[in-house]
Design a protein around this motif. Sequence first.
Motif, PDB file in Angstrom:
ATOM      1  N   ILE A 102       0.863  -1.198   0.000  1.00 19.70           N
ATOM      2  CA  ILE A 102       0.000   0.000   0.000  1.00 19.70           C
ATOM      3  C   ILE A 102       0.892   1.239   0.000  1.00 19.70           C
ATOM      4  CG2 ILE A 102      -1.784   1.246   1.300  1.00 19.70           C
ATOM      5  CD1 ILE A 102      -2.351  -1.507   2.709  1.00 19.70           C
ATOM      6  N   ILE A 103       0.533   2.223  -0.781  1.00 21.97           N
ATOM      7  CA  ILE A 103       1.217   3.525  -0.634  1.00 21.97           C
ATOM      8  C   ILE A 103       0.167   4.550  -0.215  1.00 21.97           C
ATOM      9  CG2 ILE A 103       2.639   5.315  -1.665  1.00 21.97           C
ATOM     10  CD1 ILE A 103       3.838   3.337  -3.516  1.00 21.97           C
ATOM     11  N   ALA A 104       0.346   5.089   0.977  1.00 18.69           N
ATOM     12  CA  ALA A 104      -0.620   6.054   1.535  1.00 18.69           C
ATOM     13  C   ALA A 104       0.131   7.017   2.433  1.00 18.69           C
ATOM     14  CB  ALA A 104      -1.710   5.324   2.326  1.00 18.69           C
ATOM     15  N   PRO A 105       0.113   8.289   2.199  1.00 13.48           N
ATOM     16  CA  PRO A 105      -0.417   8.910   0.993  1.00 13.48           C
ATOM     17  C   PRO A 105       0.531   8.689  -0.178  1.00 13.48           C
ATOM     18  CG  PRO A 105       0.589  10.566   2.424  1.00 13.48           C
ATOM     19  CD  PRO A 105       0.674   9.269   3.161  1.00 13.48           C
ATOM     20  N   MET A 127       8.981  -1.830  -7.442  1.00 13.28           N
ATOM     21  CA  MET A 127       9.266  -2.429  -8.750  1.00 13.28           C
ATOM     22  C   MET A 127       9.527  -3.935  -8.646  1.00 13.28           C
ATOM     23  SD  MET A 127      11.622  -0.637 -11.531  1.00 13.28           S
ATOM     24  CE  MET A 127      10.866   0.409 -12.741  1.00 13.28           C
ATOM     25  N   ALA A 128       9.986  -4.340  -7.454  1.00 18.31           N
ATOM     26  CA  ALA A 128      10.297  -5.759  -7.259  1.00 18.31           C
ATOM     27  C   ALA A 128       9.101  -6.532  -6.715  1.00 18.31           C
ATOM     28  CB  ALA A 128      11.470  -5.864  -6.287  1.00 18.31           C
ATOM     29  N   THR A 129       7.936  -5.883  -6.686  1.00 19.13           N
ATOM     30  CA  THR A 129       6.763  -6.492  -6.045  1.00 19.13           C
ATOM     31  C   THR A 129       5.843  -7.175  -7.062  1.00 19.13           C
ATOM     32  OG1 THR A 129       6.776  -4.800  -4.377  1.00 19.13           O
ATOM     33  CG2 THR A 129       4.718  -5.938  -4.669  1.00 19.13           C
ATOM     34  N   THR A 130       5.315  -8.317  -6.654  1.00 18.94           N
ATOM     35  CA  THR A 130       4.346  -8.982  -7.538  1.00 18.94           C
ATOM     36  C   THR A 130       2.957  -9.060  -6.888  1.00 18.94           C
ATOM     37  OG1 THR A 130       5.109 -11.053  -6.635  1.00 18.94           O
ATOM     38  CG2 THR A 130       6.021 -10.422  -8.788  1.00 18.94           C
ATOM     39  N   CYS A 131       2.861  -8.649  -5.601  1.00 18.74           N
ATOM     40  CA  CYS A 131       1.564  -8.744  -4.904  1.00 18.74           C
ATOM     41  C   CYS A 131       0.640  -7.597  -5.334  1.00 18.74           C
ATOM     42  CB  CYS A 131       1.795  -8.706  -3.397  1.00 18.74           C
ATOM     43  SG  CYS A 131       2.398  -7.120  -2.822  1.00 18.74           S
ATOM     44  N   PRO A 132      -0.640  -7.631  -4.947  1.00  9.21           N
ATOM     45  CA  PRO A 132      -1.536  -6.516  -5.266  1.00  9.21           C
ATOM     46  C   PRO A 132      -1.017  -5.203  -4.671  1.00  9.21           C
ATOM     47  CG  PRO A 132      -2.769  -8.362  -4.352  1.00  9.21           C
ATOM     48  CD  PRO A 132      -1.322  -8.700  -4.205  1.00  9.21           C
ATOM     49  N   ILE A 133      -1.214  -4.136  -5.417  1.00  3.69           N
ATOM     50  CA  ILE A 133      -0.746  -2.817  -4.955  1.00  3.69           C
ATOM     51  C   ILE A 133      -1.941  -1.872  -4.852  1.00  3.69           C
ATOM     52  CG2 ILE A 133       0.697  -0.809  -5.521  1.00  3.69           C
ATOM     53  CD1 ILE A 133       2.544  -2.781  -7.034  1.00  3.69           C
ATOM     54  N   LEU A 134      -2.013  -1.177  -3.723  1.00  2.00           N
ATOM     55  CA  LEU A 134      -3.105  -0.227  -3.483  1.00  2.00           C
ATOM     56  C   LEU A 134      -2.513   1.164  -3.263  1.00  2.00           C
ATOM     57  CD1 LEU A 134      -6.138   0.293  -2.789  1.00  2.00           C
ATOM     58  CD2 LEU A 134      -5.570  -0.294  -0.425  1.00  2.00           C
ATOM     59  N   LEU A 135      -2.985   2.121  -4.043  1.00  2.00           N
ATOM     60  CA  LEU A 135      -2.489   3.493  -3.906  1.00  2.00           C
ATOM     61  C   LEU A 135      -3.587   4.379  -3.339  1.00  2.00           C
ATOM     62  CD1 LEU A 135      -0.799   3.923  -7.426  1.00  2.00           C
ATOM     63  CD2 LEU A 135       0.285   3.183  -5.295  1.00  2.00           C
ATOM     64  N   ALA A 136      -3.221   5.227  -2.384  1.00  2.00           N
ATOM     65  CA  ALA A 136      -4.176   6.212  -1.825  1.00  2.00           C
ATOM     66  C   ALA A 136      -3.628   7.605  -2.126  1.00  2.00           C
ATOM     67  CB  ALA A 136      -4.343   5.992  -0.324  1.00  2.00           C
ATOM     68  N   PRO A 137      -3.939   8.134  -3.302  1.00  2.00           N
ATOM     69  CA  PRO A 137      -3.376   9.426  -3.690  1.00  2.00           C
ATOM     70  C   PRO A 137      -3.833  10.545  -2.754  1.00  2.00           C
ATOM     71  CG  PRO A 137      -4.456   8.367  -5.555  1.00  2.00           C
ATOM     72  CD  PRO A 137      -4.830   7.597  -4.331  1.00  2.00           C
ATOM     73  N   TYR A 178      -3.076  -1.754 -10.804  1.00  2.00           N
ATOM     74  CA  TYR A 178      -2.930  -1.105  -9.496  1.00  2.00           C
ATOM     75  C   TYR A 178      -4.324  -0.680  -9.047  1.00  2.00           C
ATOM     76  CZ  TYR A 178       2.132  -0.585 -10.298  1.00  2.00           C
ATOM     77  OH  TYR A 178       3.453  -0.817 -10.525  1.00  2.00           O
ATOM     78  N   LYS A 179      -4.617  -0.862  -7.778  1.00  2.00           N
ATOM     79  CA  LYS A 179      -5.915  -0.403  -7.262  1.00  2.00           C
ATOM     80  C   LYS A 179      -5.735   0.992  -6.669  1.00  2.00           C
ATOM     81  CE  LYS A 179      -8.522  -3.983  -7.969  1.00  2.00           C
ATOM     82  NZ  LYS A 179      -8.712  -3.966  -9.391  1.00  2.00           N
ATOM     83  N   ILE A 180      -6.718   1.830  -6.908  1.00  2.00           N
ATOM     84  CA  ILE A 180      -6.627   3.206  -6.414  1.00  2.00           C
ATOM     85  C   ILE A 180      -7.808   3.456  -5.468  1.00  2.00           C
ATOM     86  CG2 ILE A 180      -6.343   5.646  -7.137  1.00  2.00           C
ATOM     87  CD1 ILE A 180      -4.543   3.976  -8.899  1.00  2.00           C
ATOM     88  N   VAL A 181      -7.542   3.986  -4.284  1.00  2.00           N
ATOM     89  CA  VAL A 181      -8.639   4.357  -3.385  1.00  2.00           C
ATOM     90  C   VAL A 181      -8.579   5.871  -3.176  1.00  2.00           C
ATOM     91  CG1 VAL A 181      -7.240   3.619  -1.369  1.00  2.00           C
ATOM     92  CG2 VAL A 181      -9.671   4.033  -1.088  1.00  2.00           C
ATOM     93  N   GLY A 182      -9.704   6.549  -3.431  1.00  2.00           N
ATOM     94  CA  GLY A 182      -9.751   8.010  -3.324  1.00  2.00           C
ATOM     95  C   GLY A 182      -9.069   8.649  -4.523  1.00  2.00           C
ATOM     96  N   PRO A 183      -8.682   9.926  -4.422  1.00  2.00           N
ATOM     97  CA  PRO A 183      -8.846  10.795  -3.265  1.00  2.00           C
ATOM     98  C   PRO A 183     -10.276  11.310  -3.153  1.00  2.00           C
ATOM     99  CG  PRO A 183      -7.818  12.042  -5.036  1.00  2.00           C
ATOM    100  CD  PRO A 183      -7.995  10.635  -5.542  1.00  2.00           C
ATOM    101  N   GLU A 184     -10.541  11.904  -1.980  1.00  2.00           N
ATOM    102  CA  GLU A 184     -11.894  12.395  -1.727  1.00  2.00           C
ATOM    103  C   GLU A 184     -11.985  13.910  -1.873  1.00  2.00           C
ATOM    104  OE1 GLU A 184     -12.722  11.128   2.204  1.00  2.00           O
ATOM    105  OE2 GLU A 184     -12.764   9.012   1.647  1.00  2.00           O
ATOM    106  N   GLN A 185     -13.221  14.354  -1.960  1.00  2.00           N
ATOM    107  CA  GLN A 185     -13.495  15.798  -1.943  1.00  2.00           C
ATOM    108  C   GLN A 185     -13.331  16.290  -0.517  1.00  2.00           C
ATOM    109  OE1 GLN A 185     -14.539  17.737  -4.395  1.00  2.00           O
ATOM    110  NE2 GLN A 185     -15.632  16.512  -5.892  1.00  2.00           N
ATOM    111  N   GLY A 186     -12.956  17.532  -0.360  1.00  2.00           N
ATOM    112  CA  GLY A 186     -12.942  18.083   0.990  1.00  2.00           C
ATOM    113  C   GLY A 186     -11.979  19.225   1.101  1.00  2.00           C
TER     114      GLY A 186
END
Length: 399
Positions: A85-88, A111-121, A145-153
């Motif tokens: 996961i990369i957050a933020p 770059m060396a990762t093969t597992c699922p990746i989740l980004l929270a921009p 890559y899965k992306i969660v957000g970003p949100e309004q606010g």
Amino acid sequence: MLTGQRIILGVTGGIAAYKTVLLCRLFVKAGASVRVILTEAAKQFVTPVTLQTVTGNQVYDELFIASNRYTVEHVGLAQEADIFIIAPATANTIGKIANGIADNLLTTTIMATTCPILLAPAMNTQMYENPLQKENLAKLSSLGYKIVGPEQGELACGDSGRGRMSSPEDIFTEAVNLLHKDKPWRGRRVLITAGPTQEALDPIRFLTNHSSGKMGYALAEAALELGATVTLVSGPVKLTPPTGVTIISVITAQQMYDAVLACFDNVDVVIKAAAVADYRPATTSEQKMKKSDDDMTLALIRTPDILAQLGQRKQQQLLIGFAAETDNLREHALGKLKQKNLDLIVANDILQEGAGFNVDTNIVRFFFRDGRERQLEKLTKREVAHELLETIDELYTKK
Ligand code: CTP
């Protein structure tokens, strides 16, 4: 829920980095092991010591690598991880990853990762809307890559708009979904009720029962482990809800009725482990009731029978009830199974040692709609929960 899962959390330099402390806590509480990789910029917002303390693990940064020149441990970690996961995730890091740039520990490791990746921009709205940035995110999304957000606010820079990092709870839920995507109950929506209800006589006194909520909470935890989406409607108990459930806290039978009915149409399985009060005082005094020299008779009126109501409305749902009995277990359980239109009822004799309220074990018997019965030995409530879910799974797949 995440016992044994290995998580790598990359933290980059944005104000939202402070929220990763809470994110780490959610993962650790759910049983996962978390390794954090901090970029140099992230250290301006959250310290390695803080993250080391909440995760209980060494935090990886450029300094760590510099002092361990020959180590390739971080690459090994990346290969063993179940989720990265990369957050933020700042525009800078997103841009680097999307363009294959690996110029620091985090971008090298990913770059060396093969597992699922989740980004929270997380970034300023104008940066988020920048076409280059959008192109980078779209490219990563198309690569899986899965992306969660970003949100309004409101943003730290004073602007308001899209760019705020998703909440730690939302990132956690998204990560759990990814980790559970191959789990057997994934996509199954389960509604569980637990604990007693309390029916007030006055601001001080209420009618209730000895239910501790342990059985319902064990069921919620077990259903989460199987990957289900779990809503737990709970009466007043002293337990902490498992991380990842949607908890609805109620006090009275009427409140439980309202909460359960509101969810019912959108669930697949309902397990009613709650010990609902069958009666409530006919009136609730707003002031403390004062004693007099006379004896007192309380007028009680019936509360709604939630499960019977669900039995009438049942469509796709599997309906599971509990029956706490002190005598004629079989007869009472079968009566409730039929009268409430259930698929299965879990009955126990609460007078038996090791069964019933406020203990960690239970001795239960399953009664099925088709006339079958199954007696289980004395098991922990956790074990009973797993046995019950396995049995429900069989009913579900036969449907
Ligand atoms: N139940 C319910 N609403 C009520 C009472 C019970 O939904 N007002 C549910 C319980 O959650 C449980 C099942 O019905 O799953 C059986 O509850 P139990 O207390 O054993 O039986 P009752 O139907 O209340 O009957 P009795 O008290 O006469 O045994």
